[in-house]
Design an enzyme around this catalytic site. Structure first.
Site, PDB file in Angstrom:
ATOM      1  N   ASP A 156      53.158 -92.590  -2.601  1.00 28.50           N
ATOM      2  CA  ASP A 156      53.990 -93.018  -3.725  1.00 28.50           C
ATOM      3  C   ASP A 156      53.146 -93.423  -4.925  1.00 28.50           C
ATOM      4  O   ASP A 156      52.157 -94.129  -4.786  1.00 28.50           O
ATOM      5  CB  ASP A 156      54.809 -94.260  -3.324  1.00 28.50           C
ATOM      6  CG  ASP A 156      55.798 -93.978  -2.220  1.00 28.50           C
ATOM      7  OD1 ASP A 156      56.808 -94.697  -2.146  1.00 28.50           O
ATOM      8  OD2 ASP A 156      55.553 -93.071  -1.406  1.00 28.50           O
ATOM      9  N   HIS A 158      55.063 -94.035  -8.100  1.00 26.66           N
ATOM     10  CA  HIS A 158      56.044 -94.870  -8.799  1.00 26.66           C
ATOM     11  C   HIS A 158      55.671 -95.183 -10.233  1.00 26.66           C
ATOM     12  O   HIS A 158      55.676 -96.332 -10.654  1.00 26.66           O
ATOM     13  CB  HIS A 158      56.276 -96.167  -8.022  1.00 26.66           C
ATOM     14  CG  HIS A 158      57.198 -95.994  -6.860  1.00 26.66           C
ATOM     15  ND1 HIS A 158      58.505 -95.561  -7.008  1.00 26.66           N
ATOM     16  CD2 HIS A 158      57.020 -96.161  -5.538  1.00 26.66           C
ATOM     17  CE1 HIS A 158      59.071 -95.471  -5.826  1.00 26.66           C
ATOM     18  NE2 HIS A 158      58.200 -95.826  -4.908  1.00 26.66           N
ATOM     19  N   ASP A 185      58.133 -89.738  -4.510  1.00 26.96           N
ATOM     20  CA  ASP A 185      58.248 -90.995  -5.246  1.00 26.96           C
ATOM     21  C   ASP A 185      57.228 -91.089  -6.384  1.00 26.96           C
ATOM     22  O   ASP A 185      56.425 -92.032  -6.470  1.00 26.96           O
ATOM     23  CB  ASP A 185      58.120 -92.190  -4.296  1.00 26.96           C
ATOM     24  CG  ASP A 185      59.441 -92.515  -3.617  1.00 26.96           C
ATOM     25  OD1 ASP A 185      59.546 -93.572  -2.989  1.00 26.96           O
ATOM     26  OD2 ASP A 185      60.375 -91.693  -3.722  1.00 26.96           O
ATOM     27  N   ASP A 188      60.051 -93.954 -11.158  1.00 31.65           N
ATOM     28  CA  ASP A 188      60.768 -95.226 -11.013  1.00 31.65           C
ATOM     29  C   ASP A 188      59.819 -96.408 -10.868  1.00 31.65           C
ATOM     30  O   ASP A 188      58.739 -96.291 -10.281  1.00 31.65           O
ATOM     31  CB  ASP A 188      61.717 -95.217  -9.794  1.00 31.65           C
ATOM     32  CG  ASP A 188      63.049 -94.571 -10.118  1.00 31.65           C
ATOM     33  OD1 ASP A 188      63.704 -94.078  -9.192  1.00 31.65           O
ATOM     34  OD2 ASP A 188      63.443 -94.578 -11.307  1.00 31.65           O
ATOM     35  N   ARG A 189      60.270 -97.528 -11.373  1.00 28.63           N
ATOM     36  CA  ARG A 189      59.569 -98.804 -11.299  1.00 28.63           C
ATOM     37  C   ARG A 189      58.399 -98.926 -12.265  1.00 28.63           C
ATOM     38  O   ARG A 189      58.332 -99.847 -13.049  1.00 28.63           O
ATOM     39  CB  ARG A 189      59.122 -99.135  -9.872  1.00 28.63           C
ATOM     40  CG  ARG A 189      60.301 -99.112  -8.920  1.00 28.63           C
ATOM     41  CD  ARG A 189      59.923 -99.512  -7.526  1.00 28.63           C
ATOM     42  NE  ARG A 189      60.900-100.477  -7.042  1.00 28.63           N
ATOM     43  CZ  ARG A 189      60.617-101.719  -6.709  1.00 28.63           C
ATOM     44  NH1 ARG A 189      59.410-102.171  -6.773  1.00 28.63           N
ATOM     45  NH2 ARG A 189      61.567-102.518  -6.297  1.00 28.63           N
ATOM     46  N   ASN A 217      62.501 -90.031  -1.964  1.00 28.13           N
ATOM     47  CA  ASN A 217      63.879 -90.524  -2.125  1.00 28.13           C
ATOM     48  C   ASN A 217      64.166 -90.966  -3.556  1.00 28.13           C
ATOM     49  O   ASN A 217      65.330 -91.086  -3.956  1.00 28.13           O
ATOM     50  CB  ASN A 217      64.217 -91.630  -1.124  1.00 28.13           C
ATOM     51  CG  ASN A 217      63.380 -92.869  -1.312  1.00 28.13           C
ATOM     52  OD1 ASN A 217      62.165 -92.799  -1.398  1.00 28.13           O
ATOM     53  ND2 ASN A 217      64.015 -94.024  -1.369  1.00 28.13           N
ATOM     54  N   HIS A 218      63.121 -91.149  -4.349  1.00 37.11           N
ATOM     55  CA  HIS A 218      63.354 -91.510  -5.749  1.00 37.11           C
ATOM     56  C   HIS A 218      63.458 -90.292  -6.664  1.00 37.11           C
ATOM     57  O   HIS A 218      63.725 -90.436  -7.856  1.00 37.11           O
ATOM     58  CB  HIS A 218      62.255 -92.456  -6.243  1.00 37.11           C
ATOM     59  CG  HIS A 218      62.513 -93.882  -5.868  1.00 37.11           C
ATOM     60  ND1 HIS A 218      63.045 -94.805  -6.745  1.00 37.11           N
ATOM     61  CD2 HIS A 218      62.360 -94.520  -4.694  1.00 37.11           C
ATOM     62  CE1 HIS A 218      63.178 -95.962  -6.120  1.00 37.11           C
ATOM     63  NE2 HIS A 218      62.764 -95.812  -4.870  1.00 37.11           N
ATOM     64  N   HIS A 269      58.140 -87.311   3.094  1.00 34.84           N
ATOM     65  CA  HIS A 269      58.055 -88.568   2.347  1.00 34.84           C
ATOM     66  C   HIS A 269      58.424 -89.792   3.199  1.00 34.84           C
ATOM     67  O   HIS A 269      57.691 -90.780   3.238  1.00 34.84           O
ATOM     68  CB  HIS A 269      58.952 -88.537   1.115  1.00 34.84           C
ATOM     69  CG  HIS A 269      59.016 -89.848   0.419  1.00 34.84           C
ATOM     70  ND1 HIS A 269      57.979 -90.341  -0.352  1.00 34.84           N
ATOM     71  CD2 HIS A 269      59.958 -90.818   0.402  1.00 34.84           C
ATOM     72  CE1 HIS A 269      58.299 -91.536  -0.808  1.00 34.84           C
ATOM     73  NE2 HIS A 269      59.498 -91.854  -0.371  1.00 34.84           N
ATOM     74  N   ARG A 397      67.240-100.605   4.864  1.00 35.71           N
ATOM     75  CA  ARG A 397      67.419 -99.847   3.634  1.00 35.71           C
ATOM     76  C   ARG A 397      68.827 -99.302   3.457  1.00 35.71           C
ATOM     77  O   ARG A 397      69.230 -98.964   2.360  1.00 35.71           O
ATOM     78  CB  ARG A 397      66.462 -98.666   3.611  1.00 35.71           C
ATOM     79  CG  ARG A 397      65.004 -99.057   3.668  1.00 35.71           C
ATOM     80  CD  ARG A 397      64.212 -97.958   3.043  1.00 35.71           C
ATOM     81  NE  ARG A 397      62.838 -97.953   3.476  1.00 35.71           N
ATOM     82  CZ  ARG A 397      61.824 -97.977   2.615  1.00 35.71           C
ATOM     83  NH1 ARG A 397      62.045 -98.027   1.335  1.00 35.71           N
ATOM     84  NH2 ARG A 397      60.597 -97.947   3.080  1.00 35.71           N
ATOM     85  N   HIS A 424      56.456 -93.816   1.516  1.00 32.36           N
ATOM     86  CA  HIS A 424      57.740 -94.537   1.488  1.00 32.36           C
ATOM     87  C   HIS A 424      57.653 -96.041   1.676  1.00 32.36           C
ATOM     88  O   HIS A 424      58.531 -96.774   1.232  1.00 32.36           O
ATOM     89  CB  HIS A 424      58.666 -93.928   2.553  1.00 32.36           C
ATOM     90  CG  HIS A 424      60.109 -94.272   2.409  1.00 32.36           C
ATOM     91  ND1 HIS A 424      60.780 -94.306   1.227  1.00 32.36           N
ATOM     92  CD2 HIS A 424      61.033 -94.598   3.352  1.00 32.36           C
ATOM     93  CE1 HIS A 424      62.051 -94.624   1.427  1.00 32.36           C
ATOM     94  NE2 HIS A 424      62.234 -94.812   2.709  1.00 32.36           N
ATOM     95  N   GLU A 611      87.099 -97.869 -21.860  1.00 30.97           N
ATOM     96  CA  GLU A 611      86.117 -97.509 -20.840  1.00 30.97           C
ATOM     97  C   GLU A 611      85.548 -98.753 -20.185  1.00 30.97           C
ATOM     98  O   GLU A 611      85.253 -98.769 -18.990  1.00 30.97           O
ATOM     99  CB  GLU A 611      84.986 -96.675 -21.449  1.00 30.97           C
ATOM    100  CG  GLU A 611      85.383 -95.241 -21.740  1.00 30.97           C
ATOM    101  CD  GLU A 611      84.333 -94.518 -22.576  1.00 30.97           C
ATOM    102  OE1 GLU A 611      83.680 -95.186 -23.410  1.00 30.97           O
ATOM    103  OE2 GLU A 611      84.183 -93.314 -22.416  1.00 30.97           O
TER     104      GLU A 611
END
Lengths: 689, 173
Positions: A156, A158, A185, A188-189, A217-218, A269, A397, A424, A611
């Site tokens: 990862d 990230h 991954d 993200d983050r 998974n990201h 992963h 998770r 992961h 909305e």
């Protein structure tokens, strides 16, 4: 024996005793630091996994809402669009020319090191070309070490560009002689997710047979909504962000799911499950699984025979009667074909929301539609190894499984494999070996939770298939910090997150504490406190050990349970919001933000009052929060609306954060002093990291 | 000798009485909980040493080795699997070895003074490294570097051990 010898022996004896004493003491001190570091990491990890679980729940909730994301349009349309984007002369960033060469990858690295940004046009072109290349790859790619002798495998990243650059610095750039595999991954983050993707994809285009990517998974747009990548793109690319995000989804779906090296080493992963079938995995059309997270195996495991690819399989929770309407809607929304579902008018949209809300309110459990292959993919991307035998749903998770050594052994034996490499999970040393050497976890984002929280690592595999690990840690400090200082920083950060978590559930917690305190003394025992906190927060943490850091103790050892909340409050800046709603808004701000972003089809950042109401209704039905219409209307009106009656919802939600009432300046200073601000790499060998 | 006297004091420590036993028992469970990563009442046997030490006990490596060898029938070095350690088991170990109590500041100071042959109030960096990596139960390179990063006064390149001890004690609290 002469006196001189006697004295000498006497001296040696006492020297040894003194040395041992000091060593004993020191190791004891280190162990206590280690314990603090352990629980700090446990705190980070528990909170992270709980959020992932919340995300999976939210994602599966939204399977019935037709997503607008499939409006990428045909490839031809997109090409035309790209060509019309003008790159102004004032742009000094890299200008890519396709097909890419090493000159392009060099200019990209050079630019990103200086925090430049690649122009949207090139981003789109790059994604386009990448998709073409990925499409030609099978679901499971087969690699060999016989040509280039050694392959480097990274975990990862990230969005942490510093780590990728450090890896390239230590290990060389990807090339025919230096092949790499990145195990998912990438995004993200961290704050440079797009730069990492650009670099990886660029190298993929230059060396398609020597740079390999596995999906993580990201690599899933719904995860990106929560974990920051969508925000990063929107901020960096503004009006082009929608096209980029759409194309990105396509690219994600074409990323290979696994790799096998020398027919002996499997790389995925997350992990495996007792249902993982590599032959089947290789067969289906992987690009149909666009959002693995939206069809998690949450709640139901399926075991059965292989189905013909292309045949959807309906599975509903026990006790739920399926209505034809419901099934039809699932059918409509779950089959994501390249042809675009019609854009909904405002009225139709409203109808969809209302119908779904009603349906949900009438059901006791959420019905879930699961394709068999979605399940397989979720297992591959989300599972974690565990130490005990068996295969159980991954309750930490909320998706995938926890697989034991027996599951690993069986799978490896079935396919005549030697070892499983996966990522992961963040590991303190950057890697971990489990299941008797058969499973290796490799994680390449150092300082993942906080500066000093963990090392990163990559592994090198040569033809004898014995892994060699290289560890590193990006450091922003110019001088070497002591372990005590490093642990203090990580611990402080973890405890701060945990205190905010406690604060966000304040009302529920106080209610739970009061159950043990009928006379309202304000005190309960440690055990009672720990039980109450565990039951409300549902985080598996060593609460008794953490107690002294979270709450004050009375003289007799009992816990003063209100003391956790006395120095914090939720600040909503200038927004006038009823107190009853403040806590809810703070606690669910991320979920609300995501729901809002799904509804905000044109990524404008604004929604109308109508909305806004619909968002709230959906939110209510998803999380079963009971807020009446009147409160919502009051809330809607209390927010600053500009002339056309729309609000910047993101900004509104961002306003809600926990602050320390008595801003502890002394504490802040102490921690800031631990953080020297000059950013630099920690060059290996010089400082021992 | 001062060190021998210190040993005698430590032997007076005992956990008698059921209330103390309960409190100690809870403390032990809490310490184990921190290392119970899968939340199933098991810990990796390789972390037992850290757990015992985090409770404030200061066994030597040798004593730890013996303790673990007793608990399981296999030699420490080939452990690769997980063993279940019950609270009662560790507790009984602690009870039987009262000399594992924490080392007081003054005892520690005297230990440094023994190593300070010239009685000058400090050790050179080289001296400390030599003692820690060659005598007793030698430090690994990582342990040595870690100790040096906090113990060595960068200006004089010496270890002013009295200050070092005071600082470490303050850190702890």
């Amino acid at each position: 024996v002469c006196l001189l010898c006697q004295t000498w022996h006497f001296f040696c004896f006492h020297t040894i005793k003194a040395a041992i004493l000091i060593q004993r003491w020191y190791r004891c001190y280190m162990a206590r630091l280690e314990m603090r570091r352990q629980y700090a990491l446990s705190i980070f990890q528990s909170i992270e996994y709980a959020e992932e679980q919340a995300q999976l729940q939210l994602s599966s909730f939204f399977t019935f809402i037709p997503s607008d994301f499939n409006t990428a349009g045909s490839d031809v349309q997109l090409l035309e669009y790209e060509q019309t984007i003008e790159v102004p002369d004032s742009y000094h960033g890299p200008r890519l020319s396709f097909p890419l060469t090493v000159a392009d990858t060099n200019s990209l690295l050079h630019a990103f090191k200086r925090q430049q940004q690649l122009h949207a046009r090139y981003v789109l072109q790059l994604l386009h070309e990448t998709k073409k290349v990925l499409k030609q790859m099978p679901n499971i790619i087969h690699l060999s070490t016989s040509y280039s002798k050694e392959i480097t495998i990274c975990g990862d990243l990230h969005g942490k560009l510093d780590d990728l650059l450090l890896i390239f610095y230590k290990n060389g750039l990807p090339s025919e002689e230096n092949p790499y595999l990145f195990n998912g991954d990438f995004v993200d983050r961290g704050k440079n997710s797009i730069e990492i993707l650009i670099i990886l994809f660029a190298f993929l285009l230059v060396y398609p047979n020597h740079l390999h990517l596995n999906r993580g998974n990201h690599e899933d747009h719904i995860m990106n909504l929560r974990y920051g990548f969508t925000k990063e793109i929107t901020k960096k690319y503004r009006s082009h962000s929608k096209k980029i995000l759409n194309l990105l989804q396509d690219v994600y779906s074409w990323l290979p799911l696994a790799a096998i090296i020398d027919n002996k080493v499997l790389i995925v992963h997350g992990g495996i499950s007792d249902a993982t079938d590599l032959d089947f995995l290789n067969l289906f059309k992987r690009n149909k699984v666009r959002e693995p997270s939206s069809s998690s195996s949450y709640g139901r495991r399926y075991k059965g025979d292989l189905l013909d690819v292309g045949e959807p399989m309906w599975l509903l929770h026990d006790g739920v009667n399926s209505s034809p309407l419901l099934e039809a809607q699932y059918l409509e929304s779950s089959v994501r074909m390249p042809s675009v579902p019609p854009e909904l008018t405002a009225k139709e949209w409203k109808q969809v929301c209302e119908t779904n809300t009603e349906l949900l309110q009438n059901k006791t459990k959420k019905p879930t539609c699961i394709y068999k292959w979605n399940l397989f993919v979720v297992d591959i991307l989300w599972s974690d190894p565990k130490n005990q035998n068996g295969c159980t749903p991954n309750k930490f998770r909320g998706g995938g499984c926890c697989f034991g050594p027996d599951v690993t052994a069986r799978l490896l034996k079935r396919y005549n494999l030697k070892m499983l490499i996966r990522s992961h999970e963040c590991k303190q040393e950057g890697y971990e070996i489990s299941h008797d050497g058969k499973v290796i976890t490799i994680f390449s984002a150092s300082n993942y939770y906080e500066n000093g929280s963990n090392r990163g690592a990559y592994l090198k595999l040569n033809p004898d298939l014995v892994p060699r690990f290289v560890q590193y840690q990006v450091s922003k400090y110019t001088r070497q910090q002591t372990l005590h200082q490093r642990v203090s920083v990580v611990e402080w950060s973890a405890l701060k997150s945990l205190r905010e978590k406690l604060y966000s559930r304040r009302s529920e917690l106080i209610a739970a504490f009061r159950q043990y305190d009928p006379n309202d003394t304000g005190r309960i025992s440690t055990s009672e406190w720990a039980s109450a906190v565990e039951s409300v927060l549902n985080l598996a943490l060593p609460w008794r050990t953490l107690r002294s850091r979270l709450v004050q103790l009375a003289q007799d050892g009992s816990v003063e349970y209100l003391s956790s909340f006395s120095d914090l409050e939720i600040d909503s800046r200038e927004h006038m919001v009823q107190p009853a709603l403040v806590e809810t808004l703070y606690r669910f701000r991320t979920d609300l933000e995501i729901i809002f972003n799904i509804i905000d089809k044109d990524h404008s950042g604004l929604i109308s009052i109508e909305e806004f109401r619909q968002t709230w209704k959906l939110f209510n039905s998803h999380l079963k929060i009971d807020i009446d219409d009147e409160s919502i209307d009051n809330l809607a009106h209390s927010i600053d609306f500009n002339k056309d009656g729309s609000i910047d919802f993101n900004e509104f939600l961002e306003a809600f954060h926990v602050v320390n009432k008595f801003e502890n300046k002394a504490e802040h200073c102490r921690i800031s002093n631990l953080l020297d601000s000059c950013p630099c790499f920690s060059i290996p060998g010089l400082s021992g990291t | 000798m001062a060190l021998a006297a210190a040993y005698v004091i430590q032997q007076e420590w005992a956990l008698e009485g059921s209330r103390e036993q309960r409190v100690a028992g809870k403390k032990i469970t809490d310490a184990f909980e921190v290392f119970d990563h899968e939340c199933n009442k098991t810990v990796d046997v390789r972390e037992i040493g850290t757990i015992i030490r985090s409770l404030g006990c200061c066994p030597s490596e040798g004593e730890l080795h013996d303790m673990l060898a007793e608990v399981s029938s296999l030699p420490f070095v080939i452990f690769s699997s997980i063993l279940k350690f019950t609270k009662a088991l560790i507790f009984s170990l602690l009870c039987r070895r009262p000399e594992y109590r924490p080392i007081p500041e003054d005892v520690l100071l005297r230990a440094f003074e023994v190593l300070d042959v010239n009685k000058c109030g400090h050790l050179t960096k080289e001296e400390l490294v030599k003692y820690m990596t060659e005598e007793g139960e030698p430090f690994t390179q990582e342990e040595m570097e870690e100790m040096l990063s906090a113990a060595v006064d960068p200006e004089t390149n010496t270890v002013r051990y009295k200050d070092y001890i005071t600082m470490m004690v303050v850190d702890e609290n």
